[in-house]
Design a protein around this motif. Sequence first.
Motif, PDB file in Angstrom:
ATOM      1  N   ALA A   1     -58.401  19.364  30.133  1.00 57.56           N
ATOM      2  CA  ALA A   1     -58.422  18.054  30.774  1.00 57.56           C
ATOM      3  C   ALA A   1     -58.859  18.185  32.227  1.00 57.56           C
ATOM      4  N   ALA A   2     -59.708  17.245  32.670  1.00 53.12           N
ATOM      5  CA  ALA A   2     -60.155  17.225  34.069  1.00 53.12           C
ATOM      6  C   ALA A   2     -58.989  16.787  34.953  1.00 53.12           C
ATOM      7  N   LYS A   3     -58.724  17.573  35.981  1.00 55.79           N
ATOM      8  CA  LYS A   3     -57.593  17.294  36.866  1.00 55.79           C
ATOM      9  C   LYS A   3     -58.047  17.270  38.324  1.00 55.79           C
ATOM     10  N   SER A   4     -57.247  16.612  39.160  1.00 57.13           N
ATOM     11  CA  SER A   4     -57.514  16.555  40.593  1.00 57.13           C
ATOM     12  C   SER A   4     -56.227  16.824  41.360  1.00 57.13           C
ATOM     13  N   ILE A   5     -56.377  17.527  42.482  1.00 70.52           N
ATOM     14  CA  ILE A   5     -55.265  17.688  43.426  1.00 70.52           C
ATOM     15  C   ILE A   5     -55.444  16.626  44.503  1.00 70.52           C
ATOM     16  N   VAL A   6     -54.408  15.848  44.729  1.00 67.39           N
ATOM     17  CA  VAL A   6     -54.489  14.728  45.668  1.00 67.39           C
ATOM     18  C   VAL A   6     -53.388  14.856  46.716  1.00 67.39           C
ATOM     19  N   THR A   7     -53.715  14.544  47.957  1.00 67.40           N
ATOM     20  CA  THR A   7     -52.722  14.452  49.027  1.00 67.40           C
ATOM     21  C   THR A   7     -52.613  12.996  49.445  1.00 67.40           C
ATOM     22  N   LEU A   8     -51.417  12.447  49.321  1.00 70.09           N
ATOM     23  CA  LEU A   8     -51.168  11.043  49.672  1.00 70.09           C
ATOM     24  C   LEU A   8     -50.390  10.954  50.980  1.00 70.09           C
ATOM     25  N   ASP A   9     -50.792  10.026  51.832  1.00 67.91           N
ATOM     26  CA  ASP A   9     -50.016   9.669  53.017  1.00 67.91           C
ATOM     27  C   ASP A   9     -49.290   8.364  52.725  1.00 67.91           C
ATOM     28  N   VAL A  10     -47.965   8.392  52.831  1.00 70.61           N
ATOM     29  CA  VAL A  10     -47.163   7.195  52.588  1.00 70.61           C
ATOM     30  C   VAL A  10     -46.496   6.811  53.908  1.00 70.61           C
ATOM     31  N   LYS A  11     -46.842   5.646  54.432  1.00 74.73           N
ATOM     32  CA  LYS A  11     -46.380   5.237  55.762  1.00 74.73           C
ATOM     33  C   LYS A  11     -45.190   4.270  55.659  1.00 74.73           C
ATOM     34  N   PRO A  12     -44.130   4.530  56.425  1.00 79.94           N
ATOM     35  CA  PRO A  12     -42.961   3.643  56.425  1.00 79.94           C
ATOM     36  C   PRO A  12     -43.179   2.467  57.374  1.00 79.94           C
ATOM     37  N   TRP A  13     -42.208   1.564  57.402  1.00 79.88           N
ATOM     38  CA  TRP A  13     -42.319   0.409  58.285  1.00 79.88           C
ATOM     39  C   TRP A  13     -42.065   0.782  59.741  1.00 79.88           C
ATOM     40  N   ASP A  14     -41.024   1.591  59.970  1.00 79.06           N
ATOM     41  CA  ASP A  14     -40.677   1.951  61.348  1.00 79.06           C
ATOM     42  C   ASP A  14     -39.842   3.214  61.345  1.00 79.06           C
ATOM     43  N   ASP A  15     -39.330   3.577  62.519  1.00 75.46           N
ATOM     44  CA  ASP A  15     -38.568   4.814  62.646  1.00 75.46           C
ATOM     45  C   ASP A  15     -37.176   4.714  62.047  1.00 75.46           C
ATOM     46  N   GLU A  16     -36.773   3.511  61.638  1.00 80.02           N
ATOM     47  CA  GLU A  16     -35.452   3.336  61.028  1.00 80.02           C
ATOM     48  C   GLU A  16     -35.497   3.394  59.506  1.00 80.02           C
ATOM     49  N   THR A  17     -36.689   3.514  58.939  1.00 79.34           N
ATOM     50  CA  THR A  17     -36.827   3.596  57.488  1.00 79.34           C
ATOM     51  C   THR A  17     -36.190   4.883  56.973  1.00 79.34           C
ATOM     52  N   ASP A  18     -35.411   4.779  55.909  1.00 82.81           N
ATOM     53  CA  ASP A  18     -34.783   5.953  55.300  1.00 82.81           C
ATOM     54  C   ASP A  18     -35.840   6.730  54.529  1.00 82.81           C
ATOM     55  N   MET A  19     -36.310   7.826  55.122  1.00 83.93           N
ATOM     56  CA  MET A  19     -37.409   8.584  54.521  1.00 83.93           C
ATOM     57  C   MET A  19     -36.972   9.325  53.256  1.00 83.93           C
ATOM     58  N   LYS A  20     -35.691   9.666  53.153  1.00 86.26           N
ATOM     59  CA  LYS A  20     -35.205  10.320  51.927  1.00 86.26           C
ATOM     60  C   LYS A  20     -35.282   9.352  50.753  1.00 86.26           C
ATOM     61  N   GLU A  21     -34.889   8.108  51.011  1.00 85.09           N
ATOM     62  CA  GLU A  21     -34.951   7.103  49.951  1.00 85.09           C
ATOM     63  C   GLU A  21     -36.408   6.780  49.610  1.00 85.09           C
ATOM     64  N   LEU A  22     -37.262   6.765  50.642  1.00 87.90           N
ATOM     65  CA  LEU A  22     -38.687   6.516  50.411  1.00 87.90           C
ATOM     66  C   LEU A  22     -39.269   7.590  49.495  1.00 87.90           C
ATOM     67  N   GLU A  23     -39.006   8.860  49.820  1.00 91.38           N
ATOM     68  CA  GLU A  23     -39.546   9.941  49.000  1.00 91.38           C
ATOM     69  C   GLU A  23     -38.953   9.923  47.595  1.00 91.38           C
ATOM     70  N   SER A  24     -37.657   9.621  47.514  1.00 85.67           N
ATOM     71  CA  SER A  24     -37.006   9.574  46.208  1.00 85.67           C
ATOM     72  C   SER A  24     -37.640   8.492  45.330  1.00 85.67           C
ATOM     73  N   SER A  25     -37.984   7.358  45.944  1.00 84.77           N
ATOM     74  CA  SER A  25     -38.617   6.273  45.196  1.00 84.77           C
ATOM     75  C   SER A  25     -39.997   6.696  44.700  1.00 84.77           C
ATOM     76  N   VAL A  26     -40.749   7.364  45.579  1.00 81.62           N
ATOM     77  CA  VAL A  26     -42.090   7.804  45.203  1.00 81.62           C
ATOM     78  C   VAL A  26     -42.030   8.813  44.061  1.00 81.62           C
ATOM     79  N   ARG A  27     -41.172   9.815  44.203  1.00 82.10           N
ATOM     80  CA  ARG A  27     -41.058  10.848  43.168  1.00 82.10           C
ATOM     81  C   ARG A  27     -40.472  10.298  41.867  1.00 82.10           C
ATOM     82  N   GLY A  28     -39.837   9.145  41.964  1.00 80.70           N
ATOM     83  CA  GLY A  28     -39.265   8.536  40.766  1.00 80.70           C
ATOM     84  C   GLY A  28     -40.311   7.943  39.838  1.00 80.70           C
ATOM     85  N   ILE A  29     -41.542   7.841  40.319  1.00 82.08           N
ATOM     86  CA  ILE A  29     -42.629   7.344  39.469  1.00 82.08           C
ATOM     87  C   ILE A  29     -43.011   8.429  38.474  1.00 82.08           C
ATOM     88  N   GLU A  30     -42.928   8.130  37.211  1.00 82.30           N
ATOM     89  CA  GLU A  30     -43.258   9.091  36.168  1.00 82.30           C
ATOM     90  C   GLU A  30     -44.394   8.542  35.307  1.00 82.30           C
TER      91      GLU A  30
END
Length: 235
Positions: free
Chosen positions: A147-176
């Motif tokens: 199968a043809a595959k690609s390696i991708v680097t994504l930049d995910v930007k939060p709203w501000d410095d108060e955004t919970d980055m652990k929850e943000l990453e957990s939400s992203v990794r939760g996509i299956e």
Amino acid sequence: MGFTDFLSDSGLTLLDNWVKSRSYIVGYGPSQADVKAFQALKSQPAVEKFPHAYRWYKHTATFESEFSSLPGDPSKSYTAYGPESSELPINPAKAPEKEEAKDGGDDDDEVDLFGSDDEEEDVEATRIRDERLAEYAKKKAGKSKPAAKSIVTLDVKPWDDETDMKELESSVRGIEKDGLTWGASKLVAVGFGIKKLQINLVVEDEKVSLEELQEQIDGFEDYVQSSDIAAMQKL
């Protein structure tokens, strides 16, 4: 010969093929070559027809605030960049003319595998050729292509410095998804105390749409302001 125009499908196809195996128009970093090509486009290329050009466009857009400071010659036109004529595909429309120019005779005279004019030998040669082609096709069909595959680097930007980055990453990794594998990640400072999530992933090209994946990530509105493809490379 460089790029021609970015208004026609043929011009966009040329760009799409050029950035298929490149992150930038020239070299290994953004430059005025990317700026000129980016500015020559009236809008972002359609991801369905020109996926590589779309990825390059989205990536280049992340440097838009830095365009004036990027290296290179700002006086050059985008047509100064792109493939040379030797790298362009041969026009298949020329093939019939070359075939007709050989003899001007019929097909049987042009194809003589054994250098013989004997009709019975021609028939035998054709039979052997067809058998060998059929055998080759059978062997080739039995081998499954990876199968043809690609390696991708994504930049995910939060709203501000108060955004919970652990929850943000957990939400992203939760996509299956079938054909999606998450990799390493890190937080990258972008200024004013704000950090973006930079995360790597491997996708099977036929199974995972990066545009749909980004829409799903952007749907986490409590954490995510936007997402961009920072880099992409074929495996």
